[in-house]
Design a protein around this motif. Structure first.
Motif, short mmCIF file in Angstrom:
data_model
loop_
_atom_site.label_atom_id
_atom_site.label_comp_id
_atom_site.label_asym_id
_atom_site.label_seq_id
_atom_site.Cartn_x
_atom_site.Cartn_y
_atom_site.Cartn_z
N HIS A 220 0.27 24.20 68.43
CA HIS A 220 -0.71 24.74 69.36
C HIS A 220 -2.06 24.05 69.26
O HIS A 220 -2.35 23.36 68.29
N ASP A 221 -2.84 24.27 70.29
CA ASP A 221 -4.22 23.80 70.35
C ASP A 221 -5.04 24.99 70.86
O ASP A 221 -5.13 25.23 72.06
N PRO A 222 -5.58 25.78 69.93
CA PRO A 222 -6.27 27.00 70.36
C PRO A 222 -7.49 26.74 71.25
O PRO A 222 -7.81 27.55 72.12
N ASP A 223 -8.16 25.60 71.06
CA ASP A 223 -9.31 25.29 71.91
C ASP A 223 -8.89 25.03 73.35
O ASP A 223 -9.59 25.40 74.29
N ALA A 224 -7.73 24.39 73.54
CA ALA A 224 -7.20 24.14 74.88
C ALA A 224 -6.38 25.32 75.42
O ALA A 224 -5.95 25.30 76.56
N LYS A 225 -6.16 26.32 74.56
CA LYS A 225 -5.37 27.51 74.91
C LYS A 225 -3.96 27.12 75.35
O LYS A 225 -3.45 27.59 76.36
N THR A 226 -3.32 26.24 74.55
CA THR A 226 -1.96 25.80 74.82
C THR A 226 -1.13 25.88 73.55
O THR A 226 -1.65 25.91 72.44
N GLY A 227 0.19 25.92 73.72
CA GLY A 227 1.10 25.93 72.59
C GLY A 227 1.37 27.31 72.04
O GLY A 227 1.07 28.33 72.67
N PHE A 228 1.97 27.35 70.83
CA PHE A 228 2.37 28.62 70.23
C PHE A 228 2.09 28.63 68.74
O PHE A 228 2.01 27.58 68.10
N LEU A 229 1.94 29.83 68.21
CA LEU A 229 1.74 30.04 66.78
C LEU A 229 2.35 31.37 66.40
O LEU A 229 2.09 32.39 67.05
N THR B 96 9.06 36.70 70.58
CA THR B 96 9.67 36.23 71.82
C THR B 96 8.66 36.28 72.96
O THR B 96 7.74 37.09 72.97
N TYR B 97 8.88 35.39 73.92
CA TYR B 97 8.19 35.43 75.20
C TYR B 97 9.26 35.66 76.24
O TYR B 97 10.21 34.86 76.37
N ASP B 98 9.15 36.75 76.99
CA ASP B 98 10.09 37.09 78.04
C ASP B 98 9.40 36.84 79.38
O ASP B 98 8.54 37.63 79.80
N PRO B 99 9.74 35.72 80.06
CA PRO B 99 9.04 35.41 81.31
C PRO B 99 9.33 36.40 82.44
O PRO B 99 8.46 36.63 83.28
N ALA B 100 10.52 36.99 82.46
CA ALA B 100 10.84 37.95 83.52
C ALA B 100 10.01 39.22 83.39
O ALA B 100 9.56 39.80 84.38
N ALA B 101 9.78 39.65 82.15
CA ALA B 101 8.99 40.86 81.90
C ALA B 101 7.50 40.57 81.75
O ALA B 101 6.70 41.49 81.66
N HIS B 102 7.13 39.26 81.69
CA HIS B 102 5.74 38.85 81.45
C HIS B 102 5.21 39.55 80.20
O HIS B 102 4.20 40.25 80.22
N GLU B 103 5.93 39.30 79.08
CA GLU B 103 5.59 40.03 77.85
C GLU B 103 5.89 39.21 76.61
O GLU B 103 6.89 38.50 76.53
N LEU B 104 4.99 39.32 75.63
CA LEU B 104 5.23 38.82 74.27
C LEU B 104 5.72 40.00 73.45
O LEU B 104 5.21 41.12 73.60
N ARG B 105 6.67 39.73 72.56
CA ARG B 105 7.19 40.78 71.67
C ARG B 105 7.23 40.25 70.26
O ARG B 105 7.58 39.09 70.03
N ASP C 60 11.05 24.01 76.87
CA ASP C 60 10.41 24.46 78.10
C ASP C 60 10.12 25.95 77.96
O ASP C 60 10.99 26.78 78.22
N PRO C 61 8.91 26.33 77.55
CA PRO C 61 8.61 27.75 77.33
C PRO C 61 8.61 28.58 78.61
O PRO C 61 8.60 29.80 78.53
N ALA C 62 8.64 27.95 79.78
CA ALA C 62 8.70 28.70 81.03
C ALA C 62 9.99 29.51 81.12
O ALA C 62 10.05 30.54 81.79
N ASP C 63 11.03 29.04 80.42
CA ASP C 63 12.32 29.73 80.42
C ASP C 63 12.39 30.80 79.34
O ASP C 63 13.42 31.44 79.17
N GLY C 64 11.32 30.97 78.58
CA GLY C 64 11.30 31.92 77.47
C GLY C 64 11.37 31.17 76.16
O GLY C 64 11.75 29.99 76.12
N ILE C 65 10.95 31.82 75.11
CA ILE C 65 10.94 31.20 73.79
C ILE C 65 11.13 32.29 72.74
O ILE C 65 10.66 33.41 72.91
#
Length: 144
Positions: free
Chosen positions: A62-71, A112-121, A31-36
């Motif tokens: 990922h599916d870049p055309d659908a703009k979903t997933g991760f890479l 990382t994806y930090d959902p609280a900070a709304h940031e990719l690192r 569940d990437p909503a919790d961070g990844i």
């Protein structure tokens, strides 16, 4: 003690954290909503140019055309990149161009994806090498 805690220590992890007396468990749903966090050790011997400017995937779902997933991957000349899809947006953070994954040398790459900070690192050998803001909504996994 939590399940598998015997295999964990401060600053260390192991993929054999299951005690011998415990039955194997199926992985839980991501569940990437919790961070990844994604990480990998690589020692590239060459860099791909990428078809149509797309990165060479190290870890992806990922599916870049659908703009979903991760890479998590590499661009030309070893530049580290992390992409995360939010359905309407595919957010990308690139590592510093002067801090590539070095050919023939082991490099630890993490994102990382930090959902609280709304940031990719993005990290190279434990040091920050890039950040990018994300939308105020949960990322979406690619289907399939």
């Amino acid at each position: 003690m939590p399940y598998g805690a015997e295999g964990w220590a401060a600053g260390r992890s192991t993929s054999t954290a299951t005690p011998p007396s415990s039955p194997p468990r199926a992985p839980g749903k991501l569940d990437p909503a919790d961070g990844i966090t994604l990480d990998v050790w690589i020692a590239p011997y060459a860099y791909e140019h990428g078809i149509d400017g797309k990165p060479q995937a190290l870890i992806n779902q990922h599916d870049p055309d659908a703009k979903t997933g991760f890479l998590l991957g590499l661009r030309r000349f070893g530049q580290i990149v992390f992409q995360l899809g939010f359905g309407a947006d595919l957010i990308e953070v690139k590592g510093a161009a002067d801090q590539p994954a070095t050919k023939g040398r082991w490099t630890h790459v993490a994102a990382t994806y930090d959902p609280a900070a709304h940031e990719l690192r993005l990290y190279r050998d434990g040091r920050p090498t890039g950040t990018a803001p994300t939308p105020d909504r949960a990322p979406q996994l690619a289907s399939g």
